[in-house]
Structure formats: structure tokens, C-alpha cells
Design a protein around this motif. Structure first.
Motif, short mmCIF file in Angstrom:
data_model
loop_
_atom_site.label_atom_id
_atom_site.label_comp_id
_atom_site.label_asym_id
_atom_site.label_seq_id
_atom_site.Cartn_x
_atom_site.Cartn_y
_atom_site.Cartn_z
N GLN A 260 0.82 -1.21 0.00
CA GLN A 260 0.00 0.00 0.00
C GLN A 260 0.86 1.27 0.00
O GLN A 260 0.53 2.24 -0.68
CB GLN A 260 -0.94 -0.01 1.22
CG GLN A 260 -2.02 1.06 1.20
CD GLN A 260 -3.04 0.85 0.09
OE1 GLN A 260 -2.93 -0.09 -0.70
NE2 GLN A 260 -4.02 1.72 0.01
N GLN A 261 1.96 1.24 0.72
CA GLN A 261 2.86 2.39 0.72
C GLN A 261 3.36 2.68 -0.68
O GLN A 261 3.37 3.84 -1.14
CB GLN A 261 4.05 2.14 1.65
CG GLN A 261 3.74 2.19 3.12
CD GLN A 261 4.95 1.81 3.97
OE1 GLN A 261 6.09 1.80 3.48
NE2 GLN A 261 4.72 1.49 5.23
N ASP A 266 3.38 5.67 -5.80
CA ASP A 266 3.27 5.74 -7.25
C ASP A 266 2.14 6.68 -7.66
O ASP A 266 2.29 7.46 -8.63
CB ASP A 266 3.02 4.34 -7.81
CG ASP A 266 3.02 4.32 -9.32
OD1 ASP A 266 4.09 4.61 -9.91
OD2 ASP A 266 1.96 4.04 -9.93
N ALA A 267 1.03 6.62 -6.92
CA ALA A 267 -0.07 7.53 -7.22
C ALA A 267 0.35 8.99 -7.06
O ALA A 267 0.03 9.85 -7.88
CB ALA A 267 -1.26 7.23 -6.30
N ARG A 268 1.11 9.28 -6.02
CA ARG A 268 1.56 10.65 -5.78
C ARG A 268 2.47 11.13 -6.91
O ARG A 268 2.35 12.28 -7.38
CB ARG A 268 2.29 10.72 -4.43
CG ARG A 268 2.68 12.14 -4.01
CD ARG A 268 3.30 12.14 -2.62
NE ARG A 268 3.51 13.50 -2.16
CZ ARG A 268 4.55 14.25 -2.45
NH1 ARG A 268 5.52 13.74 -3.23
NH2 ARG A 268 4.66 15.47 -2.00
N SER A 291 -13.64 6.89 -4.85
CA SER A 291 -13.70 7.39 -3.48
C SER A 291 -12.87 6.52 -2.53
O SER A 291 -12.27 7.02 -1.57
CB SER A 291 -15.15 7.45 -2.99
OG SER A 291 -15.73 6.16 -2.92
N HIS A 292 -12.81 5.21 -2.80
CA HIS A 292 -11.97 4.33 -2.00
C HIS A 292 -10.50 4.68 -2.21
O HIS A 292 -9.69 4.68 -1.26
CB HIS A 292 -12.22 2.87 -2.36
CG HIS A 292 -13.57 2.38 -1.94
ND1 HIS A 292 -14.07 1.15 -2.34
CD2 HIS A 292 -14.53 2.95 -1.17
CE1 HIS A 292 -15.29 1.00 -1.82
NE2 HIS A 292 -15.58 2.08 -1.11
N PHE A 293 -10.13 4.95 -3.45
CA PHE A 293 -8.76 5.37 -3.74
C PHE A 293 -8.43 6.67 -3.02
O PHE A 293 -7.36 6.81 -2.42
CB PHE A 293 -8.58 5.54 -5.25
CG PHE A 293 -7.33 6.30 -5.63
CD1 PHE A 293 -6.08 5.73 -5.49
CD2 PHE A 293 -7.42 7.60 -6.11
CE1 PHE A 293 -4.93 6.43 -5.83
CE2 PHE A 293 -6.27 8.31 -6.45
CZ PHE A 293 -5.03 7.73 -6.31
N GLN A 300 -2.65 7.97 3.58
CA GLN A 300 -1.20 7.85 3.42
C GLN A 300 -0.52 9.21 3.40
O GLN A 300 0.53 9.40 4.01
CB GLN A 300 -0.89 7.11 2.12
CG GLN A 300 0.58 6.91 1.84
CD GLN A 300 1.17 5.77 2.65
OE1 GLN A 300 0.45 4.92 3.14
NE2 GLN A 300 2.49 5.77 2.81
N HIS A 301 -1.11 10.20 2.70
CA HIS A 301 -0.43 11.47 2.46
C HIS A 301 -1.07 12.67 3.14
O HIS A 301 -0.52 13.78 3.08
CB HIS A 301 -0.33 11.73 0.96
CG HIS A 301 0.49 10.72 0.21
ND1 HIS A 301 1.84 10.55 0.43
CD2 HIS A 301 0.14 9.81 -0.74
CE1 HIS A 301 2.30 9.59 -0.37
NE2 HIS A 301 1.29 9.12 -1.08
#
Length: 312
Positions: A260-261, A266-268, A291-293, A300-301
Motif C-alpha cells: 500500500q505504501q 506511485d499515485a503521488r 472514493s476508496h482510492f 497515506q499522504h
């Protein structure tokens, strides 16, 4: 002057806790057993040996033992052939042990007071649920003995139980209600589980580090879909227990915690690049619900993904 070692015959745990062991020296120890429910017993032990004393133990109880030494004035240790080590017993420290039919030895000089909650494995599994489903497996790989569990509440609960059982032995009218003993006994197990969560994981064995790094690479190869623990362990050549313990030791987090980290990292990066929408990034990372994402990213951020994208 070196004192002679007193050797006593092997004692089955079932006879010891039932008070049927006749080979003990007079007044050397006191054992009190309370049956909290079917498959769960609370055991109080007080022993005083003026000279070094050793006797064998045969664990025929078929129970997981959650044990805390509340007082110690002297020395005590135990050993089991399965792990080829001596385990020093320390005051205000707990241990967990389990071994069907296991043989070992116990060595003590001085005074020791201890409380133990003994739980049938299937009952413990129901109580612990997913909080500690790897405990029995870890006990199997560690020779049936896990030492050095500590915590202020763990110690205080053990002291309270020992004091109540000691007083009840001296004056039966002072015994607490059965529900009090049951509540304190189950609380002691819960505090053991909390102490295990807070305890640093032991270092990964050198032979396992390459396998763990391979497991990490396989885990992160596709950030849209994490493999199951069983599949990942099999591919890396590890048991699930060694995989989970190794990840905590080598990477400082759980298997899915690391996944998950990296997924949110990667999303950031992609959000800051600005080339893809929040919806597109969520879908690429395996989320069917944006919305879950967003909730996972915010956890996380500390910021919504759409807000970060606008700030770039």
C-alpha cells in the motif's frame, strides 16, 4: 562454597497443576489452579528453593501457556531440546509457550512467583481472530517458546492476579468472584497480544534475506493487484509465517503495508506529473471506486488526490 544441585524426577504438568505430584520437597512450592471455563485454566505458582534445584517437565496439558513472572528473588531458567537453548526467566516479564507432549527441564534457586493462563488452541483461535493468527505457527518455528514480553499493564495485571491468588490461598474467604478471575485472565492474554504487536521483530536470518527481497520484488511488480500471502510465500520459497516476520524485520512493515505504501507513492508521483486524471490513476492501481482510492491516498499522504493535483 558451591551448593549441591538437587535433582527431582520429571513432572507431568497435568499432575503438577492438579497438586498430585508427591515427589516435591516439603513446602518447596505452592500451586493453585482455577478452571475459568472448559479449556481455560488459571495457574498460580509460588516456589522457594534454598539450593539449586532442577527437575524435568512433561507438557501434557495441550494448552498454550501465557505466563508472567510477577516476583523473582534469585534465578530461574528453562530449556527444551527442540530449540537447544536455555531461556532465562526474568521478573515482570512474560513468555508464551506451547508444545504437545514436549519434554524440557526447569532450574530454580531462590523465590519465584508466577501466574499463567492456559488456553486450548481452538479457544485461543476464536478469541484472537485475525489479530494473531500466526502465533501457533511462530511457536512451532521457535521451539515452542517465545520470551521477553513486557508492558506496564501486563505487569500490573499479573501482579493483581498473583496477589489475589496468594491471598485466597492464605484466607479462602478473601477469594474474588469467579467472573473477576475470568476477566483478568482473558485481559492478560489480550495484553500479551498487544505486547507482541509493539515488540520489534527479530532480525531476518541471512539465508532468508535474498528470498524476502525476491518476495518484495514480486509483490511490487504489479501495483494494481497484490498476490495472496500463500502465493507470494510459495514463489519466494518461504512459509507464510517466515514471510510475514521477515517483512517486519527487513522492511519495517507488513507485506500488504509495504504494498500500500508503494501504491500510494506511485499515485503521488503520477499526480504530480499531471499527465493522468485521478480517475485514471485510481483505475490503473486496481481501484474500481475512486472514493476508496481517495480515502486510501488521504490516509497515506494527509491530502486528497484532487487537491494535490491542483497544487502541482
Amino acid at each position: 562454597m558451591v551448593q549441591n544441585l538437587r535433582l527431582l524426577p520429571e513432572i507431568p504438568v497435568s499432575r503438577l497443576i492438579a497438586g498430585k505430584e508427591a515427589a516435591r520437597p516439603a513446602d518447596a512450592w505452592q500451586v493453585t489452579l482455577l478452571r475459568l471455563q472448559d479449556g481455560v485454566e488459571l495457574v498460580y505458582w509460588y516456589g522457594r528453593f534454598d539450593q539449586p534445584t532442577r527437575f524435568g517437565l512433561h507438557d501434557d496439558s495441550d494448552r498454550i501457556h501465557f505466563s508472567v513472572t510477577s516476583r523473582l528473588d534469585g534465578m530461574a531458567r528453562c530449556s527444551f531440546p527442540a530449540d537447544r537453548r536455555d531461556h532465562a526467566i526474568r521478573a515482570e516479564t512474560g513468555c508464551i509457550s506451547f508444545g504437545r507432549g514436549r519434554h524440557g527441564s526447569y532450574h530454580q534457586q531462590g523465590m519465584l512467583e508466577n501466574v499463567t493462563v492456559m488456553v486450548r488452541p481452538d479457544i485461543f483461535a476464536d478469541w484472537a481472530g485475525e489479530d494473531d493468527d500466526g502465533l501457533v505457527g511462530q511457536l512451532a518455528t521457535e521451539g515452542g517458546f517465545l520470551a521477553d514480553h513486557r508492558g506496564r499493564e501486563l505487569t500490573e495485571t499479573a501482579h493483581g492476579l498473583a496477589r489475589a491468588l496468594r491471598l485466597a490461598g492464605e484466607m479462602p474467604s478473601a477469594a474474588r468472584h469467579q467472573l473477576w478471575y475470568r476477566a483478568q485472565g482473558t485481559a492478560l492474554i489480550g495484553l500479551f497480544l498487544e505486547a507482541r504487536r509493539q515488540k520489534p521483530a527479530p532480525p531476518a536470518a541471512p539465508a532468508d534475506r535474498a528470498r524476502l527481497r525476491r518476495a518484495r520484488d514480486l509483490l511490487l511488480a504489479d501495483l494494481s493487484c497484490a498476490p495472496s500471502l500463500a502465493d507470494l510465500a510459495r514463489a519466494a520459497g518461504l512459509s507464510v509465517t517466515r514471510l510475514e516476520r521477515g517483512f517486519h524485520a527487513l522492511f519495517g512493515t507488513s507485506v500488504y503495508g509495504l504494498f500500500q505504501q508503494e501504491r500510494m507513492a506511485d499515485a503521488r508521483r503520477r499526480l504530480l506529473d499531471g499527465e493522468a486524471s485521478v480517475t485514471r490513476i485510481a483505475a490503473d492501481l486496481g481501484y474500481t471506486n475512486t472514493s476508496h482510492f481517495a480515502a486510501a491516498f488521504r490516509k497515506q499522504h494527509g491530502v486528497n488526490p484532487s487537491t494535490l493535483k491542483r497544487r502541482r
